[in-house]
Motif scaffolding. Structure first.
Motif, PDB file in Angstrom:
ATOM      1  N   MET A 141      11.353 -15.726   2.767  1.00 29.73           N
ATOM      2  CA  MET A 141      11.844 -15.847   4.193  1.00 29.73           C
ATOM      3  C   MET A 141      13.221 -17.125   4.300  1.00 29.73           C
ATOM      4  SD  MET A 141      13.399 -13.697   6.613  1.00 29.73           S
ATOM      5  CE  MET A 141      14.550 -14.140   7.937  1.00 29.73           C
ATOM      6  N   ARG A 142      11.819 -18.447   4.016  1.00 29.24           N
ATOM      7  CA  ARG A 142      12.607 -19.796   4.404  1.00 29.24           C
ATOM      8  C   ARG A 142      13.829 -19.760   2.591  1.00 29.24           C
ATOM      9  NH1 ARG A 142       9.784 -22.993   7.442  1.00 29.24           N
ATOM     10  NH2 ARG A 142       8.003 -22.409   7.685  1.00 29.24           N
ATOM     11  N   ASP A 143      13.556 -18.971   1.345  1.00 30.89           N
ATOM     12  CA  ASP A 143      14.433 -18.758   0.605  1.00 30.89           C
ATOM     13  C   ASP A 143      15.488 -18.180   0.977  1.00 30.89           C
ATOM     14  OD1 ASP A 143      12.943 -20.064  -0.971  1.00 30.89           O
ATOM     15  OD2 ASP A 143      11.994 -18.326  -1.515  1.00 30.89           O
ATOM     16  N   ALA A 144      15.369 -17.346   1.640  1.00 32.87           N
ATOM     17  CA  ALA A 144      16.723 -16.287   2.288  1.00 32.87           C
ATOM     18  C   ALA A 144      17.692 -17.076   2.633  1.00 32.87           C
ATOM     19  CB  ALA A 144      16.285 -14.465   2.957  1.00 32.87           C
ATOM     20  N   THR A 145      17.659 -18.178   4.154  1.00 36.23           N
ATOM     21  CA  THR A 145      17.912 -19.005   5.422  1.00 36.23           C
ATOM     22  C   THR A 145      17.964 -20.168   4.842  1.00 36.23           C
ATOM     23  OG1 THR A 145      16.040 -20.196   5.668  1.00 36.23           O
ATOM     24  CG2 THR A 145      16.414 -17.922   6.695  1.00 36.23           C
ATOM     25  N   ALA A 146      17.669 -20.435   3.706  1.00 35.87           N
ATOM     26  CA  ALA A 146      18.352 -21.655   3.083  1.00 35.87           C
ATOM     27  C   ALA A 146      19.084 -21.518   2.131  1.00 35.87           C
ATOM     28  CB  ALA A 146      17.245 -22.208   2.184  1.00 35.87           C
ATOM     29  N   ALA A 147      19.860 -20.217   1.230  1.00 27.04           N
ATOM     30  CA  ALA A 147      20.619 -20.062   0.607  1.00 27.04           C
ATOM     31  C   ALA A 147      21.842 -19.683   1.643  1.00 27.04           C
ATOM     32  CB  ALA A 147      20.600 -18.715   0.169  1.00 27.04           C
ATOM     33  N   ILE A 148      21.864 -19.133   2.933  1.00 26.27           N
ATOM     34  CA  ILE A 148      23.210 -19.255   3.780  1.00 26.27           C
ATOM     35  C   ILE A 148      23.226 -20.627   4.049  1.00 26.27           C
ATOM     36  CG2 ILE A 148      23.683 -18.125   5.690  1.00 26.27           C
ATOM     37  CD1 ILE A 148      21.407 -16.447   5.925  1.00 26.27           C
ATOM     38  N   PRO A 149      24.391 -21.342   3.991  1.00 22.35           N
ATOM     39  CA  PRO A 149      25.335 -22.452   4.559  1.00 22.35           C
ATOM     40  C   PRO A 149      25.550 -22.586   6.275  1.00 22.35           C
ATOM     41  CG  PRO A 149      27.143 -20.988   3.113  1.00 22.35           C
ATOM     42  CD  PRO A 149      26.033 -20.020   3.046  1.00 22.35           C
ATOM     43  N   SER A 150      25.945 -21.657   6.998  1.00 19.73           N
ATOM     44  CA  SER A 150      26.087 -21.810   7.865  1.00 19.73           C
ATOM     45  C   SER A 150      24.998 -22.046   8.553  1.00 19.73           C
ATOM     46  CB  SER A 150      27.247 -20.657   8.286  1.00 19.73           C
ATOM     47  OG  SER A 150      27.832 -20.721   9.429  1.00 19.73           O
ATOM     48  N   ALA A 151      25.062 -22.565   9.750  1.00 19.55           N
ATOM     49  CA  ALA A 151      23.772 -23.278  10.511  1.00 19.55           C
ATOM     50  C   ALA A 151      23.422 -22.227  11.943  1.00 19.55           C
ATOM     51  CB  ALA A 151      24.087 -23.910  11.457  1.00 19.55           C
ATOM     52  N   GLY A 183      20.815 -19.870  11.733  1.00 23.11           N
ATOM     53  CA  GLY A 183      19.853 -19.023  13.334  1.00 23.11           C
ATOM     54  C   GLY A 183      19.733 -17.906  13.913  1.00 23.11           C
ATOM     55  N   ALA A 184      21.626 -16.608  13.419  1.00 19.65           N
ATOM     56  CA  ALA A 184      21.312 -15.512  14.018  1.00 19.65           C
ATOM     57  C   ALA A 184      20.187 -14.661  13.415  1.00 19.65           C
ATOM     58  CB  ALA A 184      22.646 -15.175  13.694  1.00 19.65           C
ATOM     59  N   LEU A 185      20.192 -14.883  11.803  1.00 18.20           N
ATOM     60  CA  LEU A 185      18.978 -14.211  10.623  1.00 18.20           C
ATOM     61  C   LEU A 185      18.127 -14.800  11.527  1.00 18.20           C
ATOM     62  CD1 LEU A 185      18.590 -12.622   8.648  1.00 18.20           C
ATOM     63  CD2 LEU A 185      18.115 -14.853   7.530  1.00 18.20           C
ATOM     64  N   LEU A 186      17.250 -15.822  11.727  1.00 18.82           N
ATOM     65  CA  LEU A 186      15.826 -15.949  11.922  1.00 18.82           C
ATOM     66  C   LEU A 186      16.154 -14.530  13.552  1.00 18.82           C
ATOM     67  CD1 LEU A 186      15.723 -19.770  11.153  1.00 18.82           C
ATOM     68  CD2 LEU A 186      14.230 -17.257   9.998  1.00 18.82           C
ATOM     69  N   HIS A 187      16.991 -15.212  14.701  1.00 19.78           N
ATOM     70  CA  HIS A 187      16.944 -14.285  15.475  1.00 19.78           C
ATOM     71  C   HIS A 187      16.325 -12.482  15.760  1.00 19.78           C
ATOM     72  CE1 HIS A 187      17.071 -13.752  19.959  1.00 19.78           C
ATOM     73  NE2 HIS A 187      18.244 -12.731  19.926  1.00 19.78           N
ATOM     74  N   ALA A 188      17.255 -12.226  14.575  1.00 18.20           N
ATOM     75  CA  ALA A 188      17.096 -11.502  14.372  1.00 18.20           C
ATOM     76  C   ALA A 188      15.746 -10.741  13.470  1.00 18.20           C
ATOM     77  CB  ALA A 188      18.391 -10.391  13.811  1.00 18.20           C
ATOM     78  N   TYR A 189      15.172 -12.022  12.903  1.00 18.00           N
ATOM     79  CA  TYR A 189      13.881 -11.480  12.568  1.00 18.00           C
ATOM     80  C   TYR A 189      13.302 -11.654  13.073  1.00 18.00           C
ATOM     81  CZ  TYR A 189      10.146 -12.187   9.403  1.00 18.00           C
ATOM     82  OH  TYR A 189       8.862 -11.976   8.872  1.00 18.00           O
ATOM     83  N   ARG A 190      13.033 -12.144  14.294  1.00 20.10           N
ATOM     84  CA  ARG A 190      11.995 -12.489  15.379  1.00 20.10           C
ATOM     85  C   ARG A 190      11.794 -10.706  15.832  1.00 20.10           C
ATOM     86  NH1 ARG A 190      13.477 -18.661  15.456  1.00 20.10           N
ATOM     87  NH2 ARG A 190      12.021 -19.110  14.166  1.00 20.10           N
ATOM     88  N   ILE A 191      13.382 -10.380  16.374  1.00 26.27           N
ATOM     89  CA  ILE A 191      13.467  -9.666  17.703  1.00 26.27           C
ATOM     90  C   ILE A 191      13.094  -8.637  16.732  1.00 26.27           C
ATOM     91  CG2 ILE A 191      15.421  -8.076  18.874  1.00 26.27           C
ATOM     92  CD1 ILE A 191      14.785 -11.156  19.759  1.00 26.27           C
ATOM     93  N   GLY A 192      13.476  -7.966  15.636  1.00 25.61           N
ATOM     94  CA  GLY A 192      13.105  -6.694  14.805  1.00 25.61           C
ATOM     95  C   GLY A 192      10.912  -6.916  15.304  1.00 25.61           C
ATOM     96  N   PHE A 193      11.387  -8.265  14.229  1.00 26.60           N
ATOM     97  CA  PHE A 193       9.427  -8.096  14.250  1.00 26.60           C
ATOM     98  C   PHE A 193       8.832  -8.104  15.254  1.00 26.60           C
ATOM     99  CE2 PHE A 193       5.236 -10.224  14.763  1.00 26.60           C
ATOM    100  CZ  PHE A 193       4.287  -9.705  13.288  1.00 26.60           C
ATOM    101  N   ALA A 194       9.226  -8.593  17.079  1.00 25.09           N
ATOM    102  CA  ALA A 194       8.806  -7.897  18.219  1.00 25.09           C
ATOM    103  C   ALA A 194       8.775  -6.717  18.429  1.00 25.09           C
ATOM    104  CB  ALA A 194       9.316  -9.188  18.786  1.00 25.09           C
ATOM    105  N   SER A 195       9.973  -5.946  18.300  1.00 25.69           N
ATOM    106  CA  SER A 195       9.973  -4.219  18.309  1.00 25.69           C
ATOM    107  C   SER A 195       8.650  -3.879  17.907  1.00 25.69           C
ATOM    108  CB  SER A 195      11.073  -4.685  18.149  1.00 25.69           C
ATOM    109  OG  SER A 195      11.699  -3.445  18.562  1.00 25.69           O
ATOM    110  N   THR A 196       8.599  -4.078  16.363  1.00 23.25           N
ATOM    111  CA  THR A 196       8.439  -3.094  15.647  1.00 23.25           C
ATOM    112  C   THR A 196       6.011  -3.050  16.187  1.00 23.25           C
ATOM    113  OG1 THR A 196       9.869  -3.500  14.242  1.00 23.25           O
ATOM    114  CG2 THR A 196       7.384  -2.721  13.519  1.00 23.25           C
ATOM    115  N   LEU A 197       6.161  -4.476  16.564  1.00 27.47           N
ATOM    116  CA  LEU A 197       4.040  -4.312  17.168  1.00 27.47           C
ATOM    117  C   LEU A 197       4.210  -4.006  18.651  1.00 27.47           C
ATOM    118  CD1 LEU A 197       2.338  -6.298  16.333  1.00 27.47           C
ATOM    119  CD2 LEU A 197       2.852  -8.271  17.879  1.00 27.47           C
ATOM    120  N   ASP A 198       5.583  -4.503  19.104  1.00 29.16           N
ATOM    121  CA  ASP A 198       5.612  -3.561  20.787  1.00 29.16           C
ATOM    122  C   ASP A 198       4.924  -1.922  20.628  1.00 29.16           C
ATOM    123  OD1 ASP A 198       5.713  -6.121  21.924  1.00 29.16           O
ATOM    124  OD2 ASP A 198       7.594  -5.380  22.269  1.00 29.16           O
TER     125      ASP A 198
END
Length: 74
Positions: free
Chosen positions: A1-11, A15-30
């Protein structure tokens, strides 16, 4: 995941990718926890309804035959 975020030049895009990842993980866990609760509840209700008192025969009790009378404790 860090490699995928490091490849994105825009901060902001990172942030949007990490936020979507966290929301998706929490939703699936629920959803998985809700499914687990439903399975556990239906299993416990089924066990309560299907197990009879006559299923609990102690292993040390002698077998009841037609020749041996059954004693009833009063």
């Amino acid at each position: 995941m860090r490699d995928a975020t490091a490849a994105i030049p825009s901060a902001s895009a990172r942030g949007a990718l990490l936020h979507a990842y966290r929301i998706g993980f929490a939703s699936t866990l629920d959803h998985l926890m809700i499914i687990g609760v439903v399975v556990a509840a239906s299993g416990s209700i089924g066990a309560f309804a299907l197990v009879r008192q006559s299923d609990f025969i102690p292993s040390f009790a002698p077998p009841v035959t037609a020749e041996s009378p059954v004693e009833v404790d009063r």
